[in-house]
Design an enzyme around this catalytic site. Structure first.
Site, PDB file in Angstrom:
ATOM      1  N   GLY A  33       0.858  -1.185   0.000  1.00  0.00           N
ATOM      2  CA  GLY A  33       0.000   0.000   0.000  1.00  0.00           C
ATOM      3  C   GLY A  33       0.889   1.227   0.000  1.00  0.00           C
ATOM      4  N   ALA A  34       0.679   2.080  -0.984  1.00  0.00           N
ATOM      5  CA  ALA A  34       1.567   3.231  -1.133  1.00  0.00           C
ATOM      6  C   ALA A  34       1.646   4.050   0.156  1.00  0.00           C
ATOM      7  CB  ALA A  34       1.069   4.098  -2.286  1.00  0.00           C
ATOM      8  N   ASN A  37       3.347   2.291   2.984  1.00  0.00           N
ATOM      9  CA  ASN A  37       4.779   2.255   2.645  1.00  0.00           C
ATOM     10  C   ASN A  37       5.464   3.561   3.047  1.00  0.00           C
ATOM     11  OD1 ASN A  37       4.403  -0.209   1.413  1.00  0.00           O
ATOM     12  ND2 ASN A  37       4.497   0.573  -0.682  1.00  0.00           N
ATOM     13  N   ARG A 103      -9.486  -5.985  -5.660  1.00  0.00           N
ATOM     14  CA  ARG A 103      -9.733  -5.007  -4.595  1.00  0.00           C
ATOM     15  C   ARG A 103     -11.085  -4.317  -4.706  1.00  0.00           C
ATOM     16  NH1 ARG A 103      -5.149  -0.510  -5.940  1.00  0.00           N
ATOM     17  NH2 ARG A 103      -5.630   0.154  -3.813  1.00  0.00           N
ATOM     18  N   TYR A 162      -0.402   7.435 -10.398  1.00  0.00           N
ATOM     19  CA  TYR A 162      -1.404   7.044 -11.411  1.00  0.00           C
ATOM     20  C   TYR A 162      -1.397   5.526 -11.594  1.00  0.00           C
ATOM     21  CZ  TYR A 162      -3.459   6.629 -16.106  1.00  0.00           C
ATOM     22  OH  TYR A 162      -4.221   6.261 -17.186  1.00  0.00           O
ATOM     23  N   ARG A 163      -2.513   4.899 -11.326  1.00  0.00           N
ATOM     24  CA  ARG A 163      -2.651   3.452 -11.501  1.00  0.00           C
ATOM     25  C   ARG A 163      -3.692   3.225 -12.608  1.00  0.00           C
ATOM     26  NH1 ARG A 163       1.170   3.770  -8.651  1.00  0.00           N
ATOM     27  NH2 ARG A 163       1.601   2.701  -6.685  1.00  0.00           N
ATOM     28  N   GLY A 226      17.244   9.893 -11.566  1.00  0.00           N
ATOM     29  CA  GLY A 226      17.294  10.979 -10.592  1.00  0.00           C
ATOM     30  C   GLY A 226      15.956  11.680 -10.432  1.00  0.00           C
ATOM     31  N   GLY A 250       7.560   0.082  -4.782  1.00  0.00           N
ATOM     32  CA  GLY A 250       7.760   0.823  -3.539  1.00  0.00           C
ATOM     33  C   GLY A 250       8.832   1.890  -3.644  1.00  0.00           C
ATOM     34  N   ASP A 253       7.391   5.364  -3.179  1.00  0.00           N
ATOM     35  CA  ASP A 253       6.921   5.591  -1.798  1.00  0.00           C
ATOM     36  C   ASP A 253       8.117   5.822  -0.871  1.00  0.00           C
ATOM     37  OD1 ASP A 253       4.444   4.950  -2.876  1.00  0.00           O
ATOM     38  OD2 ASP A 253       4.666   2.838  -2.364  1.00  0.00           O
TER      39      ASP A 253
END
Ligand code: KDG
Length: 316
Positions: A33-34, A37, A103, A162-163, A226, A250, A253
């Site tokens: 979970g962002a 995290n 989900r 963005y997912r 970067g 991750g 995050d």
């Protein structure tokens, strides 16, 4: 935990991810979970954090709750007997990761502005563009955090995150995410997300799209190459660290956690980016979605001066 000690509150869904590597049929369960995290990344750096969410009243929910609290984060979660904990399945290989969510209708999709009643207060709040895609009530929660109807007096950060699988298309996502970003004090966006949602990676153009006020901070991430930050009209850039990555999940995050910790400590822009990179480079070397804990002396060595030396000197 008494709120007077709290540095950061994050809010959002955490699922159990079942992860397999290189075509294996063995799956490892990790908490994914962002927002949790980010809370864990901040806790690794010694900040006091709370994660606010909803989980199913099921074994997977218990796994997530104990994983997050075990990392030193205060979990303000409601366990919902009517809706399950969300799940994702992920296949990691040297050519990249593929995944699928299970989900829809999850306990966290029932998040709403009412969940802010148990959030408490902190110096900072962090939300992402994943939550508004979960349901209309979850979207209302993120709006309330960003428009400060919560009465929250500290700063707020927003990671665009963005997912594509959660949206009908990039235009629908951009229409929701852009006005949210424009209310944040710090906005994080990847160059791939910026291109997909807004059709540009030009920093000046993106600042016009995503920043309402030039005093706010826009952090544009270029993966391992970067990141750069525009704040108060000036631009800082810092290259990433080169490490052997096993799983990029991750990274954004962990980077956000490092950046926010340094921002709360009033470090200068380059050093904020450097601490972000240190955290991002740690998480990509492990299969978990969060960086491994630091040894005490390692964490004590994370000062602006030592990071600058590290970037500029032979230790890099
Ligand atoms: O942030 C890395 C993963 O944990 C993340 O991709 C899972 O929060 C997640 C989501 O909703 O995609």
């Amino acid at each position: 935990m008494p709120d007077s000690q709290l540095d950061v509150i994050t809010i959002g869904e955490t699922m159990v991810a079942f992860v397999s590597r290189d075509g294996s049929t063995q799956y490892q369960a990790v908490a994914a979970g962002a927002e949790s995290n980010v809370a864990i990344g901040l806790a690794r750096l010694g900040l006091s954090t709370r994660w606010v969410s909803r989980l199913g009243d099921d074994r997977l929910g218990s796994f997530i709750e104990s994983t997050v609290t075990g990392a030193g984060v205060d979990a303000a979660v409601v366990r919902d007997a009517e809706a399950p904990t969300g799940v994702m399945v992920k296949h990691v290989s040297p050519t990249g990761s593929t995944g699928r969510y299970y989900r829809r209708g999850s306990a966290a999709s029932r998040l709403s502005a009412a969940d802010l009643d148990r959030a408490g207060s902190a110096r900072w709040m962090h939300v992402t563009g994943i939550t508004p895609a979960l349901s209309p009530t979850a979207a209302a929660l993120v709006e309330a955090v960003l428009d400060r109807t919560t009465g929250h007096a500290g700063g707020v950060s927003f990671d665009v995150n963005y997912r594509p699988a959660l949206w009908s298309g990039p235009d629908a996502a951009a229409a929701v995410l852009r006005p949210l970003a424009r209310q944040a004090d710090v906005v994080f966006v990847g160059d791939d997300e910026a291109e997909a949602l807004f059709g540009t990676t030009d920093f000046g153009e993106l600042a016009g799209i995503l920043l309402d006020d030039p005093q706010r901070q826009l952090v544009l991430k270029h993966g391992a190459a970067g990141a750069e930050v525009m704040s108060a009209g000036s631009l800082a850039r810092v290259p990433g660290l080169s490490v052997d990555a096993v799983d990029e999940t991750g990274a954004g995050d962990a980077f956000a956690a490092g950046y926010l910790a340094a921002n709360l400590a009033a470090w200068d822009p380059e050093d904020r980016l450097r601490l972000g990179h240190v955290m991002g480079s740690r998480v990509v070397q492990v299969i978990e979605d969060v960086p491994p804990p630091f040894a005490d002396e390692e964490r004590a060595g994370l000062s602006p001066g030592s990071l600058a030396e590290w970037w500029n000197g032979s230790e890099r």
